[in-house]
Motif scaffolding. Structure first.
Motif, short mmCIF file in Angstrom:
data_model
loop_
_atom_site.label_atom_id
_atom_site.label_comp_id
_atom_site.label_asym_id
_atom_site.label_seq_id
_atom_site.Cartn_x
_atom_site.Cartn_y
_atom_site.Cartn_z
N ASN A 1 -37.26 20.66 -4.95
CA ASN A 1 -37.67 22.06 -4.82
C ASN A 1 -36.74 22.73 -3.79
OD1 ASN A 1 -38.86 24.51 -4.33
ND2 ASN A 1 -40.91 23.71 -3.98
N TYR A 2 -35.97 23.71 -4.27
CA TYR A 2 -34.98 24.37 -3.42
C TYR A 2 -35.47 25.72 -2.88
CZ TYR A 2 -31.45 21.01 -5.03
OH TYR A 2 -30.74 19.87 -5.30
N SER A 3 -36.79 25.93 -2.86
CA SER A 3 -37.28 27.22 -2.39
C SER A 3 -36.86 27.51 -0.96
CB SER A 3 -38.80 27.29 -2.52
OG SER A 3 -39.42 26.28 -1.75
N ASN A 4 -36.65 26.48 -0.14
CA ASN A 4 -36.06 26.63 1.18
C ASN A 4 -34.73 25.89 1.18
OD1 ASN A 4 -35.28 26.72 3.86
ND2 ASN A 4 -37.27 26.07 4.67
N PRO A 5 -33.60 26.61 1.07
CA PRO A 5 -32.31 25.93 0.93
C PRO A 5 -31.91 25.11 2.16
CG PRO A 5 -32.00 28.29 1.25
CD PRO A 5 -33.46 28.08 1.04
N THR B 1 -27.89 19.99 5.68
CA THR B 1 -29.12 20.28 4.93
C THR B 1 -29.98 19.03 4.88
OG1 THR B 1 -27.94 21.89 3.56
CG2 THR B 1 -30.07 21.11 2.77
N LEU B 2 -31.29 19.19 5.22
CA LEU B 2 -32.22 18.07 5.20
C LEU B 2 -33.04 18.06 3.92
CD1 LEU B 2 -33.76 17.92 8.79
CD2 LEU B 2 -32.05 16.42 7.79
N LEU B 3 -33.25 16.89 3.37
CA LEU B 3 -34.16 16.71 2.24
C LEU B 3 -35.45 16.10 2.77
CD1 LEU B 3 -34.74 16.64 -0.84
CD2 LEU B 3 -33.85 14.29 -0.83
N SER B 4 -36.56 16.76 2.52
CA SER B 4 -37.88 16.23 2.89
C SER B 4 -38.46 15.48 1.71
CB SER B 4 -38.82 17.36 3.31
OG SER B 4 -38.42 17.92 4.54
N ASN C 1 -34.06 23.30 3.82
CA ASN C 1 -34.91 22.11 3.85
C ASN C 1 -35.58 21.92 2.48
OD1 ASN C 1 -37.73 21.01 5.93
ND2 ASN C 1 -36.29 19.86 4.70
N PRO C 2 -34.82 21.54 1.42
CA PRO C 2 -35.42 21.28 0.11
C PRO C 2 -36.36 20.08 0.16
CG PRO C 2 -33.12 20.62 0.15
CD PRO C 2 -33.36 21.34 1.43
N GLN C 3 -37.26 19.98 -0.85
CA GLN C 3 -38.27 18.94 -0.87
C GLN C 3 -38.25 18.22 -2.20
OE1 GLN C 3 -41.85 21.13 0.00
NE2 GLN C 3 -41.48 21.12 2.21
N ALA C 4 -38.60 16.93 -2.17
CA ALA C 4 -38.64 16.13 -3.39
C ALA C 4 -39.64 15.01 -3.23
CB ALA C 4 -37.27 15.55 -3.71
N GLY C 5 -40.24 14.58 -4.34
CA GLY C 5 -41.12 13.42 -4.33
C GLY C 5 -40.33 12.14 -4.50
N ASN C 6 -41.03 11.02 -4.49
CA ASN C 6 -40.40 9.71 -4.59
C ASN C 6 -41.17 8.87 -5.60
OD1 ASN C 6 -39.31 7.17 -4.29
ND2 ASN C 6 -39.93 6.91 -2.15
N PRO C 7 -40.62 8.65 -6.81
CA PRO C 7 -41.36 7.90 -7.85
C PRO C 7 -41.58 6.44 -7.49
CG PRO C 7 -39.11 8.32 -8.55
CD PRO C 7 -39.31 9.11 -7.29
N ASN C 8 -40.92 5.94 -6.46
CA ASN C 8 -41.06 4.53 -6.06
C ASN C 8 -42.05 4.34 -4.91
OD1 ASN C 8 -39.07 3.57 -7.94
ND2 ASN C 8 -37.49 4.40 -6.57
N MET D 1 -47.76 5.86 3.81
CA MET D 1 -46.93 6.91 3.23
C MET D 1 -46.67 7.96 4.30
SD MET D 1 -48.52 7.40 -0.60
CE MET D 1 -50.09 7.97 0.04
N MET D 2 -45.44 8.37 4.44
CA MET D 2 -45.11 9.33 5.48
C MET D 2 -44.01 10.27 5.02
SD MET D 2 -43.17 6.66 8.06
CE MET D 2 -44.70 5.74 8.24
N ALA D 3 -44.07 11.49 5.55
CA ALA D 3 -42.98 12.43 5.29
C ALA D 3 -41.72 11.93 5.98
CB ALA D 3 -43.36 13.81 5.82
N TYR D 4 -40.59 12.02 5.27
CA TYR D 4 -39.33 11.46 5.79
C TYR D 4 -38.21 12.45 5.52
CZ TYR D 4 -35.59 8.05 6.65
OH TYR D 4 -34.50 7.40 7.14
N ASN D 5 -37.52 12.87 6.56
CA ASN D 5 -36.40 13.79 6.44
C ASN D 5 -35.08 13.04 6.56
OD1 ASN D 5 -38.00 16.13 6.25
ND2 ASN D 5 -38.23 16.23 8.47
N LYS D 6 -34.15 13.38 5.67
CA LYS D 6 -32.84 12.75 5.71
C LYS D 6 -31.81 13.74 5.19
CE LYS D 6 -33.59 10.57 1.18
NZ LYS D 6 -33.68 9.27 0.44
N PRO D 7 -30.56 13.63 5.61
CA PRO D 7 -29.52 14.52 5.09
C PRO D 7 -29.42 14.39 3.57
CG PRO D 7 -28.74 13.37 7.03
CD PRO D 7 -30.06 12.73 6.66
N ILE D 8 -29.29 15.52 2.89
CA ILE D 8 -29.29 15.51 1.44
C ILE D 8 -27.98 14.94 0.89
CG2 ILE D 8 -28.31 17.81 1.07
CD1 ILE D 8 -30.47 18.19 -1.11
#
Length: 803
Positions: free
Chosen positions: A568-572, A630-633, A574-581, A616-623
């Motif tokens: 989700n790039y609504s905030n360029p 830019t960080l990916l959450s 800090n975009p967000q994504a889920g993790n299927p694993n 399970m925890m929120a994790y920020n990392k460079p995209i």
């Protein structure tokens, strides 16, 4: 279809139990029911003692969760009935001797106990209901006396409940975790701001739920119990609310209870408006550059809901209930976002200007069917229910982004994007529960089955402006659906052995989750079978002191936004994504609680330990591996986390006209996630405090003050900073029989409520994110109550026998 058929087959044996021939009572049986005299809620674990003329004990029993009690094998002599329970005035009632008709037990009817606080305030001609009562697996908080929530929503009501914290963005936490929110014991698509607070009877808080409840949610359960009409005749109320935020509310409640029928109507019209400001500062520690982002958004639009319900009390043993609920709304949101990009030394380089618009329209429905069968045997009960929720919505919007030089001149052409989408969901819950008291009420067997079938579909097309026309952006667009089904069965057994009692239960759950990316025909998901035990041990030293030791095992499964692999790039920035694993997390919960009554002060002290594996925890990392700008959450599993805490709740009547309830929660958190990044572990001490104060002024006004403070606490990659605030409300009742109620309330008096999170990775980045909604709001609400109760002792007796 096979899921529905198999579930109905599971239900069949439970319905068959209802056909069992009722038991016959002996001539020497005494039955009754104990309830709170103010809230009309049943009182569990009240001590019922039958005394002979010489004050010796003839029989003794503990009341059941529904307040019922039974004393058997009694000689037909005169007695004194004594009922005691912590926090209530004791009651004594003579029981005459003599013969009765064969097969007819002696029934004391419904016995109402007065809270201790109510006794102390009779001089002030104001009887306040107790703030909460403690049951073996929950704490029940009454919200009727919460002035700050009058004319508000469930979000306002939860803010007044001890042990719960509601932050500036509306997120609810219990002991520093997000609990599962239920509505009348069932999952709901409604958000907290779509549930009127005036329709809430009580809020049940279960940090350590029993096996009777869903295993999902390792931070406990908060169950919102809606009001059910118990007044004969026609009764109702009208409420109007206005606020300085520009929000308006209107509530209408009407009920008709006559003979065997009870009809209810609830309506809500909400002119929604909310404002939020955000500031995010991101430091790239490798390049020594900084980005500072300021955002502002306003959401408006109407929301309306209607609810109709009917209860049919067919006879003394069978009750049927049917209700339907529909809601619809339209919420457009406009926002702006400015990002200053700073080079080395903090010198402004370029500026990013972003405008957003989003409008969503939705409609939901909820239908519910309940059946309850009570047997002649006191406390034996069979219930069955079916609930279906649906949701349909569509939205559209657009984004614009323009780079500017440090002087504000445009650099190149703006980036334009528009989108449209829709979503739908359904949730079917089928449930049946059976309760059978054993050993003359000193033991109890409970069992039940439950099936939850949930499905959802989301579709959204993003189009980018290219050469003066819009073309599909396949990287941003998505077409996604998922199904998650839960099949559960539980059993529990409880027994009273003198002053010692216990309850042990075991729940089995089969869970299936399957997600589908429909555009590329790929699927993912997981399947899980689990056993979830719970044990509760209680030692009652006397009427004012008891000790509890509790254990339960819980699970927290990923939600769809945590598992969906789209970005989700609504905030360029800090975009967000889920993790299927990502995997579910399992938690073991331990509690040691001591309840005591010191004169007029009620004290509840709890020590607790929470051990979570694979948190399970929120994790920020460079995209990008080559850039840190830019960080990916996303979400990841750590190794483990442990929380050690102590919680104290004190109910203190300071004077005849002033009562307070204080709550303190002190806890230490240890997090280990070095499987994600070397040395990624964090620990720290934190605390939470809340004060509720009620004062009766000049015999005309009631003043309520609520204050809370949440100290900074750690997360895996940083910490959540401290926040707090204070609310005030004043009430005046007037008109004949106090039919009119005027409440003036001011939330967040000092405008200090906000959400602030610092995240970092050593040597890589540091980010500070602040969200500040409009929280200081002055609200005026007026409620007019009306009604005409039916006369007749016969009808009154029927109501009391139904609880």
């Amino acid at each position: 279809m096979k899921h529905y058929i198999s579930t109905l087959l599971i239900f069949f044996p439970f319905f068959a139990v209802a056909q069992v021939r009722p038991q016959q009572h002996s001539l020497s049986t005494l039955t009754g029911k104990v309830i709170d005299g103010d809230t009309k809620q049943p009182i569990q674990s009240a001590t019922i003692v039958l005394l002979r003329k010489d004050s010796s004990v003839a029989a003794q029993v503990i009341s059941q969760p529904d307040g019922d009690f039974t004393l058997k094998n009694l000689p037909e002599d005169p007695y004194i009935l004594q009922i005691t329970v912590v926090g209530y005035q004791p009651i004594y009632r003579p029981i005459p001797g003599g013969h009765r008709t064969a097969g007819t037990p002696l029934n004391t009817g419904t016995i109402r106990l007065k809270p201790v606080a109510a006794q102390m305030q009779e001089v002030a001609v104001v009887a306040q209901r107790p703030v909460f009562r403690t049951e073996i697996d929950k704490k029940v908080f009454n919200v009727d006396q919460s002035l700050a929530s009058k004319g508000g929503t469930a979000q306002d009501a939860l803010r007044q409940v001890p042990t719960l914290n509601v932050d500036a963005t509306g997120n609810v936490t219990l002991r520093n975790g997000s609990p599962t929110i239920l509505l009348d014991g069932k999952q709901t698509q409604l958000t907290l701001d779509q549930i009127p607070a005036d329709q809430i009877q009580s809020i049940e808080v279960m940090p350590n739920p029993s096996a009777k409840y869903d295993a999902q949610g390792n931070h406990g359960i908060v169950n919102i119990v809606m009001k059910r009409n118990r007044k004969p005749g026609m009764n109702g109320s009208l409420t109007g609310v206005g606020s300085t935020l520009g929000e308006t509310y209107g509530f209408a409640n009407l009920s008709v209870y006559k003979h065997k029928w009870n009809f209810t109507f609830n309506g809500m019209a909400h002119g929604h408006r909310s404002l939020a400001n955000t500031t995010t500062t991101y430091h790239d520690l490798l390049s020594n550059t900084t980005a500072v982002q300021h955002g502002h958004s306003v959401t408006i639009g109407p929301f309306q809901s209607l609810r109709l319900g009917v209860d049919y009390n067919m006879d003394a043993h069978n009750t049927f209930s049917l209700s339907g609920h529909v809601g619809f709304g339209y919420h457009p949101t406009g926002g702006s976002q400015t990002t200053d990009y700073l080079g080395k030394g903090g010198v402004l380089d370029t500026i990013g200007s972003r405008g957003t618009y989003n409008a969503d329209r939705f409609v939901f429905t909820h239908s519910n069917f309940d059946y309850a069968h009570t047997f002649d045997k006191s406390g034996e009960k069979l219930t069955a229910s079916a609930a279906l929720e649906t949701y349909h919505g569509n939205d559209h919007g657009n984004y614009s982004f323009q780079y500017l030089d440090k002087g504000g001149a445009a650099l190149g052409n703006p980036y334009l994007q528009q989108y449209r989408g829709f979503g739908s969901a359904h949730n079917l819950t089928l449930q049946s529960d059976y309760t059978d008291p054993l050993q003359d009420g000193k033991a109890k067997l409970e069992a039940g089955v439950k099936t939850i079938l949930h499905g959802s579909r989301s579709f959204q097309d993003f189009e980018d402006d290219s050469a003066q026309r819009y073309v599909i952006n396949p990287n941003a667009s998505y077409n996604y659906s998922y199904d998650n089904n839960t099949y559960a069965a539980y059993t529990s057994f409880s027994q009273q052995l003198g002053a010692f009692s216990y309850m042990a239960g075991l729940r089995f759950e089969k869970y299936d989750y399957t997600g589908h990316l429909l555009d590329n025909n790929t699927s993912f998901g997981y399947h899980q079978n689990g056993l979830y035990p719970s044990v509760y041990l209680t030692e009652k030293f006397d009427d004012n002191n008891d000790l509890h030791l509790n254990f339960s095992r819980r699970v927290n499964r990923p939600q769809w936004w945590q598992i969906t692999p789209r970005i989700n790039y609504s905030n360029p920035l800090n975009p967000q994504a889920g993790n299927p694993n990502i995997r579910p997390e399992n938690t073991n919960l331990f509690e040691l609680a001591y309840n005591t009554q010191l004169s007029s002060i009620g004290l509840n002290t709890t020590l607790y330990v929470k051990n979570t594996l694979d948190p399970m925890m929120a994790y920020n990392k460079p995209i990008s591996s080559t850039s840190n700008d830019t960080l990916l959450s996303t979400y990841e599993n750590g190794n483990y986390s442990n929380t050690y805490g102590a919680e104290v709740i004190a109910r203190i009547p300071i004077t005849k006209w002033w009562n307070t309830t204080t709550n303190f929660n002190l806890f230490e958190t240890d997090i280990n996630a070095d499987n994600l990044s070397q040395g990624l572990s964090n620990s720290g001490f934190s605390w939470f405090a809340k004060l509720n104060s009620d004062m009766k002024l000049f015999r005309l006004y009631t003043l309520q003050l609520t204050g809370n403070y949440n100290a900074a606490n750690v997360i895996a990659q940083g910490k959540v900073l401290a926040s707090g605030g204070m609310d005030a409300a004043v009430k005046r009742e007037f008109l004949r029989h106090n039919a009119g109620t005027l409440v003036l309330s001011l939330s967040d008096i000092f405008n200090t409520q906000r959400s602030r999170i610092d995240t970092y990775s050593s040597g890589v980045f540091f980010q500070d994110a602040i969200t500040k909604p409009e929280t200081r709001v002055l609200k005026v609400s007026f409620m007019f109550s009306f009604g005409k109760e039916l006369n007749g002792e016969r009808h009154k007796a029927t109501l009391e026998s139904n609880g």
